[in-house]
Design a protein around this motif. Structure first.
Motif, PDB file in Angstrom:
ATOM      1  N   SER A 188     -48.045 -20.117  25.445  1.00  0.00           N
ATOM      2  CA  SER A 188     -48.523 -21.443  25.823  1.00  0.00           C
ATOM      3  C   SER A 188     -50.042 -21.463  25.949  1.00  0.00           C
ATOM      4  CB  SER A 188     -47.873 -21.886  27.138  1.00  0.00           C
ATOM      5  OG  SER A 188     -46.470 -21.967  27.014  1.00  0.00           O
ATOM      6  N   LYS A 189     -50.591 -20.429  26.521  1.00  0.00           N
ATOM      7  CA  LYS A 189     -52.042 -20.336  26.661  1.00  0.00           C
ATOM      8  C   LYS A 189     -52.724 -20.336  25.289  1.00  0.00           C
ATOM      9  CE  LYS A 189     -55.526 -17.464  29.037  1.00  0.00           C
ATOM     10  NZ  LYS A 189     -55.786 -18.287  30.244  1.00  0.00           N
ATOM     11  N   MET A 190     -52.147 -19.573  24.364  1.00  0.00           N
ATOM     12  CA  MET A 190     -52.683 -19.527  23.006  1.00  0.00           C
ATOM     13  C   MET A 190     -52.641 -20.906  22.355  1.00  0.00           C
ATOM     14  SD  MET A 190     -51.084 -17.454  19.762  1.00  0.00           S
ATOM     15  CE  MET A 190     -49.601 -18.502  19.851  1.00  0.00           C
ATOM     16  N   LEU A 191     -51.529 -21.617  22.531  1.00  0.00           N
ATOM     17  CA  LEU A 191     -51.397 -22.941  21.938  1.00  0.00           C
ATOM     18  C   LEU A 191     -52.330 -23.960  22.587  1.00  0.00           C
ATOM     19  CD1 LEU A 191     -47.509 -22.925  21.603  1.00  0.00           C
ATOM     20  CD2 LEU A 191     -49.133 -23.013  19.686  1.00  0.00           C
ATOM     21  N   ILE A 192     -52.528 -23.847  23.893  1.00  0.00           N
ATOM     22  CA  ILE A 192     -53.490 -24.722  24.575  1.00  0.00           C
ATOM     23  C   ILE A 192     -54.881 -24.525  23.994  1.00  0.00           C
ATOM     24  CG2 ILE A 192     -54.676 -25.170  26.759  1.00  0.00           C
ATOM     25  CD1 ILE A 192     -51.984 -24.485  28.158  1.00  0.00           C
ATOM     26  N   GLU A 193     -55.282 -23.288  23.866  1.00  0.00           N
ATOM     27  CA  GLU A 193     -56.619 -22.986  23.340  1.00  0.00           C
ATOM     28  C   GLU A 193     -56.785 -23.500  21.907  1.00  0.00           C
ATOM     29  OE1 GLU A 193     -59.163 -21.733  24.853  1.00  0.00           O
ATOM     30  OE2 GLU A 193     -58.361 -20.847  26.689  1.00  0.00           O
ATOM     31  N   LYS A 194     -55.713 -23.461  21.152  1.00  0.00           N
ATOM     32  CA  LYS A 194     -55.773 -23.854  19.744  1.00  0.00           C
ATOM     33  C   LYS A 194     -55.720 -25.370  19.557  1.00  0.00           C
ATOM     34  CE  LYS A 194     -53.407 -22.938  15.337  1.00  0.00           C
ATOM     35  NZ  LYS A 194     -52.286 -22.179  14.704  1.00  0.00           N
ATOM     36  N   TRP A 195     -54.896 -26.072  20.347  1.00  0.00           N
ATOM     37  CA  TRP A 195     -54.585 -27.451  20.029  1.00  0.00           C
ATOM     38  C   TRP A 195     -55.032 -28.494  21.049  1.00  0.00           C
ATOM     39  CZ3 TRP A 195     -53.565 -28.377  15.251  1.00  0.00           C
ATOM     40  CH2 TRP A 195     -52.861 -27.450  14.470  1.00  0.00           C
ATOM     41  N   HIS A 196     -55.181 -28.136  22.317  1.00  0.00           N
ATOM     42  CA  HIS A 196     -55.469 -29.165  23.326  1.00  0.00           C
ATOM     43  C   HIS A 196     -56.845 -29.771  23.092  1.00  0.00           C
ATOM     44  CE1 HIS A 196     -54.947 -31.420  26.951  1.00  0.00           C
ATOM     45  NE2 HIS A 196     -56.026 -30.908  27.509  1.00  0.00           N
ATOM     46  N   ASN A 197     -56.884 -31.097  22.982  1.00  0.00           N
ATOM     47  CA  ASN A 197     -58.104 -31.846  22.688  1.00  0.00           C
ATOM     48  C   ASN A 197     -58.696 -31.486  21.329  1.00  0.00           C
ATOM     49  OD1 ASN A 197     -58.032 -33.341  25.082  1.00  0.00           O
ATOM     50  ND2 ASN A 197     -59.116 -31.737  26.219  1.00  0.00           N
ATOM     51  N   ASN A 198     -57.828 -31.046  20.427  1.00  0.00           N
ATOM     52  CA  ASN A 198     -58.219 -30.829  19.035  1.00  0.00           C
ATOM     53  C   ASN A 198     -58.024 -32.152  18.302  1.00  0.00           C
ATOM     54  OD1 ASN A 198     -58.413 -30.165  16.324  1.00  0.00           O
ATOM     55  ND2 ASN A 198     -57.223 -28.284  16.482  1.00  0.00           N
ATOM     56  N   GLY A 199     -59.094 -32.900  18.112  1.00  0.00           N
ATOM     57  CA  GLY A 199     -58.972 -34.245  17.573  1.00  0.00           C
ATOM     58  C   GLY A 199     -58.203 -35.116  18.549  1.00  0.00           C
ATOM     59  N   ARG A 200     -57.125 -35.732  18.095  1.00  0.00           N
ATOM     60  CA  ARG A 200     -56.324 -36.615  18.946  1.00  0.00           C
ATOM     61  C   ARG A 200     -55.072 -35.904  19.471  1.00  0.00           C
ATOM     62  NH1 ARG A 200     -54.884 -42.052  16.403  1.00  0.00           N
ATOM     63  NH2 ARG A 200     -55.130 -42.855  18.514  1.00  0.00           N
ATOM     64  N   LEU A 201     -55.064 -34.594  19.433  1.00  0.00           N
ATOM     65  CA  LEU A 201     -53.912 -33.815  19.876  1.00  0.00           C
ATOM     66  C   LEU A 201     -54.148 -33.249  21.266  1.00  0.00           C
ATOM     67  CD1 LEU A 201     -53.334 -31.885  16.531  1.00  0.00           C
ATOM     68  CD2 LEU A 201     -52.241 -34.018  17.278  1.00  0.00           C
ATOM     69  N   GLN A 202     -53.083 -33.214  22.061  1.00  0.00           N
ATOM     70  CA  GLN A 202     -53.162 -32.649  23.407  1.00  0.00           C
ATOM     71  C   GLN A 202     -51.895 -31.843  23.699  1.00  0.00           C
ATOM     72  OE1 GLN A 202     -54.162 -36.715  24.916  1.00  0.00           O
ATOM     73  NE2 GLN A 202     -55.636 -35.643  26.189  1.00  0.00           N
ATOM     74  N   TYR A 203     -51.982 -31.005  24.708  1.00  0.00           N
ATOM     75  CA  TYR A 203     -50.893 -30.064  24.977  1.00  0.00           C
ATOM     76  C   TYR A 203     -50.178 -30.390  26.282  1.00  0.00           C
ATOM     77  CZ  TYR A 203     -48.180 -25.814  24.799  1.00  0.00           C
ATOM     78  OH  TYR A 203     -47.136 -24.936  24.716  1.00  0.00           O
ATOM     79  N   ALA A 204     -48.867 -30.086  26.286  1.00  0.00           N
ATOM     80  CA  ALA A 204     -48.053 -30.235  27.496  1.00  0.00           C
ATOM     81  C   ALA A 204     -47.347 -28.923  27.808  1.00  0.00           C
ATOM     82  CB  ALA A 204     -47.031 -31.347  27.319  1.00  0.00           C
ATOM     83  N   ILE A 205     -47.556 -28.408  29.008  1.00  0.00           N
ATOM     84  CA  ILE A 205     -46.774 -27.269  29.502  1.00  0.00           C
ATOM     85  C   ILE A 205     -45.328 -27.747  29.613  1.00  0.00           C
ATOM     86  CG2 ILE A 205     -46.471 -25.669  31.426  1.00  0.00           C
ATOM     87  CD1 ILE A 205     -49.525 -26.251  32.034  1.00  0.00           C
ATOM     88  N   THR A 206     -44.374 -26.973  29.049  1.00  0.00           N
ATOM     89  CA  THR A 206     -43.049 -27.537  28.815  1.00  0.00           C
ATOM     90  C   THR A 206     -41.904 -26.606  29.237  1.00  0.00           C
ATOM     91  OG1 THR A 206     -44.002 -28.740  26.922  1.00  0.00           O
ATOM     92  CG2 THR A 206     -41.609 -28.667  27.060  1.00  0.00           C
ATOM     93  N   PRO A 207     -41.684 -26.390  30.532  1.00  0.00           N
ATOM     94  CA  PRO A 207     -40.419 -25.770  30.920  1.00  0.00           C
ATOM     95  C   PRO A 207     -39.280 -26.745  30.620  1.00  0.00           C
ATOM     96  CG  PRO A 207     -41.636 -26.519  32.857  1.00  0.00           C
ATOM     97  CD  PRO A 207     -42.526 -26.745  31.675  1.00  0.00           C
ATOM     98  N   ARG A 208     -38.227 -26.294  29.926  1.00  0.00           N
ATOM     99  CA  ARG A 208     -37.183 -27.254  29.521  1.00  0.00           C
ATOM    100  C   ARG A 208     -36.641 -27.988  30.733  1.00  0.00           C
ATOM    101  NH1 ARG A 208     -33.746 -28.303  25.318  1.00  0.00           N
ATOM    102  NH2 ARG A 208     -34.304 -26.440  24.150  1.00  0.00           N
ATOM    103  N   PHE A 209     -36.092 -27.256  31.682  1.00  0.00           N
ATOM    104  CA  PHE A 209     -35.759 -27.790  32.999  1.00  0.00           C
ATOM    105  C   PHE A 209     -35.517 -26.608  33.915  1.00  0.00           C
ATOM    106  CE2 PHE A 209     -30.850 -28.684  32.599  1.00  0.00           C
ATOM    107  CZ  PHE A 209     -30.659 -27.554  31.827  1.00  0.00           C
ATOM    108  N   ALA A 210     -35.491 -26.862  35.203  1.00  0.00           N
ATOM    109  CA  ALA A 210     -35.473 -25.779  36.185  1.00  0.00           C
ATOM    110  C   ALA A 210     -34.365 -24.751  35.946  1.00  0.00           C
ATOM    111  CB  ALA A 210     -35.386 -26.360  37.600  1.00  0.00           C
ATOM    112  N   PRO A 211     -33.153 -25.129  35.533  1.00  0.00           N
ATOM    113  CA  PRO A 211     -32.105 -24.121  35.356  1.00  0.00           C
ATOM    114  C   PRO A 211     -32.391 -23.080  34.281  1.00  0.00           C
ATOM    115  CG  PRO A 211     -31.121 -26.290  35.586  1.00  0.00           C
ATOM    116  CD  PRO A 211     -32.595 -26.496  35.438  1.00  0.00           C
ATOM    117  N   THR A 212     -33.245 -23.389  33.302  1.00  0.00           N
ATOM    118  CA  THR A 212     -33.515 -22.407  32.248  1.00  0.00           C
ATOM    119  C   THR A 212     -34.831 -21.663  32.451  1.00  0.00           C
ATOM    120  OG1 THR A 212     -34.365 -24.226  30.879  1.00  0.00           O
ATOM    121  CG2 THR A 212     -32.099 -23.494  30.470  1.00  0.00           C
ATOM    122  N   SER A 213     -35.395 -21.776  33.641  1.00  0.00           N
ATOM    123  CA  SER A 213     -36.600 -21.011  33.970  1.00  0.00           C
ATOM    124  C   SER A 213     -36.396 -20.256  35.276  1.00  0.00           C
ATOM    125  CB  SER A 213     -37.823 -21.933  34.114  1.00  0.00           C
ATOM    126  OG  SER A 213     -38.265 -22.420  32.870  1.00  0.00           O
TER     127      SER A 213
END
Length: 439
Positions: A188-213
């Motif tokens: 996730s950190k790698m993807l944030i560095e690569k894509w967040h605020n890259n043009g009109r793209l932004q990143y979301a930290i995405t745990p599916r839901f609490a039971p799978t984390s």
């Protein structure tokens, strides 16, 4: 005065509707929107320069004015909760949430380890959004970083404003769909560095839901949020009663489902929680206190038999709400279909959803829920020129109904209840035509 011949200017004549406020927060809904039956919108360098009532003198300044009279132009629709890897398993039969994940979702998502496959579905997905007039979306990938790279690459080709993230999931799923707490943090950190605020793209930290984390994974998700405070968080909350009981068994030390996310630092003004149907009074209050956001997913909630979202209670608690299709549990990419089902959900609770509130939720309300109201959501000068050109009536039945409409409200209600992708004439992103219906 001679015509201005600038290639970076686009002038369009049509009817225009956009929202300036939430209709539920004003005494008269007419104070919440601007409707111009015959208007002129000027776009410069992908942004709104002006919107005014049409007049010949203003139009004469431009070498060409696109004539879309008889149609309605609105800001592009905003989808605040959707799973692109589930596109091909939409309308899968017969299960409620937890069984549906095991039977359909997990087997489908395994395929996204293959970058070529992810690119193929990403292209179809982006095209389907645009075909339905959706110009911005908050999107779930799979556990594979490749799935997010593929999606962002496709969105970037059309300069689309898109927020997405890699699913974090280190337990209670098939072994070949699990990451680890550490790998999910690293990827996730790698993807944030690569894509967040890259043009009109932004990143979301995405745990599916609490039971799978695991707690370890949610701890590191919270660490990411503290390290990158302007990124988003997206996850699921209180969609299904069995799901809630499962969370209680996995996190018995927490006061409730929402408290799990708050404990790990995952709530806040850029945290969007899908569904949020079965909330306790304490959780409603916690949403208000933390300024967290709800995505209302009508077609999914009905399809999976999850329950009826209480929009009025969210309004009373001053909670921002956007509309999500939640494909593939949701049964349509069309936000017109989402509003159709939202109206019925309200009816089942003895309440009403006006078309003004509905179209607000799909446009400016969606922008506000994603903290993007300074960039998209209406036609104020300087906003990004994402918009959809709608045909009022696309079928014989719609045409018959349209002839009987006596007011703007009635026209919009008929569009909301009978409309779908056939009503989308064309879609523009950053002022550029990216989709037009076949003649």
């Amino acid at each position: 005065m001679p015509a201005v011949k600038k290639s970076n200017l686009r002038a369009i004549r049509s009817s225009f509707l956009h929202f300036l406020n939430d209709p539920s927060k004003v005494d008269d809904s007419a104070q919440a929107y601007q409707y111009i039956e015959d208007g002129l919108m000027v776009i410069e360098n992908g942004k709104i320069q002006s919107l005014q009532v049409f007049n010949e003198q203003a139009a004469s300044l431009y070498s060409h004015v696109e004539d879309k009279r008889g149609q309605l132009i609105m800001p592009g629709f905003i989808d605040t909760h959707i799973h692109y890897p589930q596109t091909e398993m939409i309308a899968s039969y017969g299960e409620q949430l937890l069984e549906w994940l095991e039977t359909y979702t997990f087997p489908t998502e395994k395929q996204f380890l293959d970058k070529d496959y992810a690119q193929k579905i990403s292209q179809f997905f982006i095209n389907e959004l645009l075909k339905n007039g959706t110009t911005s979306a908050l999107v779930y990938g799979t556990v594979h970083p490749e799935s997010v790279d593929a999606l962002f690459e496709q969105a970037q080709k059309v300069d689309m404003r898109l927020i997405a993230g890699k699913v974090m999931m280190d337990r209670n799923a098939p072994d070949d769909l699990l990451d680890t707490a550490q790998s999910s943090y690293h990827d996730s950190k790698m993807l944030i560095e690569k894509w967040h605020n890259n043009g009109r793209l932004q990143y979301a930290i995405t745990p599916r839901f609490a039971p799978t984390s695991t707690p370890e994974q949610l701890t590191l998700a919270g660490k990411l949020k503290s390290e990158y405070p302007d990124v988003y968080v997206q996850t699921h909350l209180s969609e299904n009663k069995d799901e809630i009981e499962w969370v209680k068994s996995l996190y018995p030390e927490r006061a409730g489902y929402f408290d799990v996310y708050e404990h790990y630092g995952l709530t806040g003004s850029k945290s969007i929680f899908g569904h949020s149907i079965h909330l306790t009074e304490e959780e409603w209050a916690s949403f208000t206190r933390t300024e967290s956001v709800i995505s209302f997913c009508p077609t999914s909630n009905l399809f999976l038999g999850s329950g009826l979202f209480d929009l009025n209670k969210a309004e009373k608690n001053n909670i921002r709400v956007g509309v999500g299709t939640d494909v593939g549990a949701g049964t349509s990419f069309s936000q017109l279909s989402s509003l159709n089902e939202a109206y019925k959900i309200m009816q089942l609770q003895g309440k009403k959803l006006s078309p003004f509130k509905g179209f607000y939720l799909a446009t400016l309300g969606g922008a506000e829920s994603l903290s993007l109201e300074d960039k998209i959501g209406n036609f104020e000068a300087g906003k990004e020129a994402d918009f959809v050109v709608l045909n009022w009536a696309a079928t014989e039945l719609q045409t018959l109904r349209y002839k009987e409409t006596a007011s703007l409200e009635d026209k919009l209600f008929a569009l909301m209840m009978l409309g779908d992708d056939r009503n989308i004439h064309s879609t523009y992103v950053a002022g550029k035509l990216v989709y037009t219906a076949k003649a």
